[in-house]
Write an enzyme that holds these catalytic residues in place. Structure first.
Site, PDB file in Angstrom:
ATOM      1  N   HIS A  69     -39.831 -48.592 -27.068  1.00 26.11           N
ATOM      2  CA  HIS A  69     -39.896 -50.029 -27.280  1.00 26.11           C
ATOM      3  C   HIS A  69     -38.864 -50.483 -28.325  1.00 26.11           C
ATOM      4  O   HIS A  69     -38.205 -51.510 -28.170  1.00 26.11           O
ATOM      5  CB  HIS A  69     -41.316 -50.404 -27.710  1.00 26.11           C
ATOM      6  CG  HIS A  69     -41.468 -51.819 -28.168  1.00 26.11           C
ATOM      7  ND1 HIS A  69     -41.528 -52.164 -29.493  1.00 26.11           N
ATOM      8  CD2 HIS A  69     -41.549 -52.975 -27.477  1.00 26.11           C
ATOM      9  CE1 HIS A  69     -41.653 -53.470 -29.602  1.00 26.11           C
ATOM     10  NE2 HIS A  69     -41.666 -53.996 -28.399  1.00 26.11           N
ATOM     11  N   GLU A  72     -35.558 -50.601 -26.769  1.00 28.77           N
ATOM     12  CA  GLU A  72     -35.452 -51.810 -25.938  1.00 28.77           C
ATOM     13  C   GLU A  72     -34.967 -52.990 -26.793  1.00 28.77           C
ATOM     14  O   GLU A  72     -34.045 -53.722 -26.414  1.00 28.77           O
ATOM     15  CB  GLU A  72     -36.816 -52.115 -25.316  1.00 28.77           C
ATOM     16  CG  GLU A  72     -36.913 -53.458 -24.603  1.00 28.77           C
ATOM     17  CD  GLU A  72     -38.183 -54.220 -24.964  1.00 28.77           C
ATOM     18  OE1 GLU A  72     -38.063 -55.332 -25.527  1.00 28.77           O
ATOM     19  OE2 GLU A  72     -39.296 -53.701 -24.718  1.00 28.77           O
TER      20      GLU A  72
END
Lengths: 429, 423
Positions: A69, A72
């Site tokens: 994450h 990302e």
């Protein structure tokens, strides 16, 4: 160059396929008349992939929770330009999400599609991590984590996962914790990036009023050229997971007006892929709807008694190495709801299921999925999810043809047992 | 793609809007009833959709209703109530696959009739709604109202508007108030619904495929004879700050929620309104906006920060999730960014980007049958005859001077902060 077209007459849709020189698979579902054009560039890399052998190395490493994450967020960083600005200038809105098994970068726009597509491919293929920009992100992600900590629906779900699973990484929060993300630095981000963002581990999916010829041109000219092509399959290491659940009951207190609960049934029929996996998912979801849906007598009974409300319902999620059904709702008496579910399941074990219910729900499901194809977001998100399960979403409705009432009966007996569930409850402070 | 709306009057205060399109795999019908947003009616109004969904004259129980929907190829029925400005709007929507996909060309007539059952033929027992249903739904509504605190972000926004507009109808909570429930029973609620049916303006939207036979069927199904149709007054708006207050509230939470309410005083009828939309977009629309770039990207204070215009009341709301001790700092940056907007400190690129974002969202409306019906309803409620293309044209015509002019009309009214006294 490998090019082909898949058709599905039942839903009246087509799918164009092409594999680029680097091994990237590109799919386009044309939607004529749609204003919105949607593109998703996704990698099969999510929060579950926390232990793996980095590309070109021999030893497995374990990375801090929340790194997929974090990565990302950081991919949006470029050395000399703001990627958000670039998309905005072309009128596109760009976004990304990370879940247990994948990270997806997407944009939607009405104009300048091919320019936006070029941007998408280029920014995802060009990581730029510095000590400074990695540090800066920690504050932002900490706020994202805190936002979820105040969300009772999110907490009750993760608590249920930690109750069902002993070791499987699905039990850890996708974004990690404020502590775990502190350990992230640019070196480890590059290691993860280099391992999981190889074109062979990725897919590009496009949907909208788009020309396939143009797409091929843009992909060929924009994708990174200096990519090593003969790479080995990624080795991901998942810990041994016992079949049994870890804890029967988990409770936490948060600000909520009414207790909320999730009952999670842990699946132990694992290892399926492709169509078989999808079939099992559909069968299980039909079952859940037969058992707990609004058209079931059980739902109506509990509703009339005030034990549940319209938020009550069930859903099954199945992957290659884990799976679970969840039955969720809000109630002043979650323990009573569980007791009633147990009695009810026992009755069904003795008396069986109703075939008419099965047929009705199956038809309803087919109708709902047909309507889903109205939405480019629905198509794209499902496509990506199923692609990484080795299944083409175009053929999703065809799977229904192979599903029988017997499948539902078998599945019921194996999956809804007395010994494989966890009850997670969030009570008001 | 241009979408056009053919609007037919099919009865006193009842209009049928037809939007023909091949684009979708389903047909959708939405029926809206408009009511004034009044403190003394709000809870009864909110209870109506919950009770109507329980059963009809023909399908007495929810079980029968749900099973009928399943037979209609998974037809999706949704009923709800929303605050649109100072209107309380009751919505009934049904959507199901087109005949082609389920090999049943004629069944949509049945879908229309089913919707009529839900709207016009509720289950009536002994001169009222069924008592059991009303009692149960009173309890469910009570939970919904109490459930306001569950989503902290929307709770904070609702609370800010409540404080800011406390002397205006707009502060009324759309699901009503628990204390009203004691005075509602199956009989007076039924009487109330009869008066809604008798007096509310009704707009029906059909999006999908149809022929003349289908239009006639819809007309005949939904037309009713009525005499007095309620005239709902346009919301009063003001640029004068009403309360000018700072409101703190404590809750056991991990992240603070800052919400700032502003008055603009620019009504949607005003030529400058379109510039207001653009200026809010520049300020806090997307990831390119001034607030996102400063509060999030530069200072790492928040994961989300947004700015939004509330059309019918001409107010602007900015909201962000931040650490408790970053309240002053976030407020100061926000103030500076608005000052910059007022002084014209933004680039031509900022203007273009904001316009494009608004244009994209306008164009995207035509990709969703539900959004099409919401869009045309909003046009009806605001007496606006412009098409999507004309609205886009208007946005594109906004210039720098307009943006600076409207920015100077934005005045802070209420600052609300949801925090945790222990952290």
């Amino acid at each position: 160059m490998d090019k082909s077209i898949f058709k599905n007459n039942k839903i009246n849709e087509e799918l164009f396929f092409y594999e680029s020189e680097s091994g990237l698979k590109v799919y386009l579902m044309p939607k004529s008349g749609y204003m919105k054009k949607y593109a998703v560039f996704a990698t099969q890399y999510g929060s579950n992939d926390n232990k793996f052998i980095p590309i070109g190395e021999k030893e497995a490493i374990e990375v801090p929770e929340g790194i997929a994450h974090f990565l990302e967020h950081k991919l949006f960083e470029e050395p000399d330009e703001n990627i958000f600005d670039k998309f905005s200038e072309f009128g596109a809105s760009v976004n990304a999400y990370t879940n247990f098994n994948q990270t997806a970068y997407l944009f939607s726009c009405t104009d300048n599609f091919y320019e936006n597509l070029e941007l998408l491919i280029k920014f995802v293929q060009n990581p730029y991590f510095t000590d400074e920009n990695v540090e800066k992100e920690k504050g932002i992600i900490a706020q994202e984590i805190k936002m979820y900590e105040d969300n009772p629906g999110w907490k009750v779900f993760f608590n249920c996962l930690t109750g069902m699973y002993h070791n499987h990484p699905v039990k850890t929060d996708i974004a990690g914790t404020v502590e775990s993300i502190r350990k992230i630095d640019k070196e480890i981000l590059y290691t993860c990036y280099n391992t999981f963002y190889h074109p062979k581990n990725m897919v590009l999916f496009l949907v909208g009023d788009i020309s396939f010829e143009e797409v091929v041109k843009v992909v060929d000219s924009s994708e990174k050229k200096d990519i090593k092509l003969d790479v080995e399959e990624i080795t991901r290491i998942y810990p041994e997971e016992p079949k049994e659940i870890k804890e029967k009951y988990i409770e936490e207190k948060l600000v909520t007006s009414i207790p909320i609960f999730i009952i999670g049934f842990k699946d132990d029929e694992l290892g399926l892929e492709g169509k078989e996996l999808v079939k099992r998912e559909i069968v299980t979801n039909i079952l859940l709807e037969m058992l707990f849906g609004k058209s079931s007598k059980f739902y109506q009974e509990l509703y009339s008694e005030g034990l549940i409300d319209a938020s009550f319902g069930g859903q099954y999620v199945g992957h290659k190495n884990y799976g679970h059904s969840i039955v969720a709702g809000q109630s002043y008496k979650p323990e009573v709801v569980l007791e009633r579910i147990n009695t009810y399941l026992e009755e069904i074990r003795n008396e069986g299921l109703n075939e008419e219910d099965f047929e009705r729900i199956k038809n309803k499901d087919i109708g709902s999925n047909i309507m889903g194809f109205n939405s480019v977001e629905f198509i794209a998100n499902n496509f990506i999810n199923y692609f990484f399960l080795d299944f083409l979403f175009l053929d999703y409705l065809d799977v229904y043809d192979s599903i029988s009432f017997e499948d539902a009966l078998n599945r019921f007996n194996k999956h809804y047992r007395k010994d494989n569930y966890t009850l997670s409850v969030i009570k008001p402070v | 793609m241009a979408i056009s709306n053919e609007r037919l009057n099919i009865g006193n205060g009842i209009n049928l809007n037809l939007i023909k399109t091949d684009k979708f795999k389903s047909n959708l019908v939405s029926l809206y009833m408009e009511m004034p947003l009044n403190r003394d009616m709000v809870t009864q109004n909110a209870l109506i959709p919950l009770v109507l969904k329980r059963g009809t004259n023909k399908y007495n129980t929810t079980l029968e209703v749900e099973r009928k929907l399943e037979e209609l190829y998974g037809g999706q029925l949704s009923l709800n109530i929303n605050k649109k400005g100072e209107r309380h709007v009751l919505r009934f929507t049904i959507e199901s696959p087109k005949g082609f996909y389920v090999d049943d060309e004629e069944y949509f007539y049945e879908v229309i009739s089913f919707l009529k059952e839900i709207v016009y033929n509720p289950y009536v027992d002994d001169g009222g709604f069924k008592k059991e249903y009303v009692d149960q739904e009173k309890e469910n509504l009570k939970r919904m109202i109490e459930g306001k605190i569950n989503d902290k972000r929307s709770y904070a926004m609702t609370r800010c508007i409540e404080e800011m507009c406390k002397n205006e109808k707009y502060s009324i909570y759309e699901y009503g108030y628990v204390k009203d429930l004691d005075f509602i029973d199956n009989k007076n609620l039924y009487e109330h619904y009869k008066s809604i049916l008798e007096n509310s303006p009704i707009e029906i939207f059909y999006i999908g495929n149809y022929d003349n036979k289908m239009i006639d069927h819809i007309k005949n199904t939904f037309k009713i004879d009525r005499e007095n149709i309620t005239k709902i007054p346009r919301e009063k708006i003001t640029d004068a700050v009403q309360t000018k207050n700072m409101v703190y509230e404590d809750m056991q939470i991990n992240q603070g929620k800052l919400v700032i309410g502003y008055r603009t005083g620019i009504p949607y009828e005003d030529n400058l309104y379109k510039a207001l939309l653009v200026s809010s977009e520049i300020l806090g629309g997307g990831p390119n906006s001034k607030l996102f770039r400063t509060v999030r990207e530069k200072e790492s204070l928040a994961y989300y920060i947004n700015s939004k215009i509330y059309k019918y009341k001409s107010i602007m709301i900015i909201d962000a999730g931040i650490d408790f001790d970053k309240f002053e700092k976030t407020l100061e940056i926000t103030r500076n960014q608005i000052d910059e907007l007022k002084e014209g400190i933004f680039t031509d690129d900022d203007i273009e980007i904001a316009k494009k974002a608004i244009v994209t969202s306008l164009k995207s409306v035509t990709d969703s049958n539900y959004l099409i019906s919401e869009f045309f309803l909003s046009q009806v409620l605001s007496n606006d005859n412009r098409s999507v293309d004309e609205m886009i044209e208007d946005i594109l015509n906004v210039n720098r001077e307009d943006i600076i002019e409207v920015a100077n009309k934005i005045n802070v009214d209420t600052i609300y902060f949801l925090k945790n006294e222990n952290l």
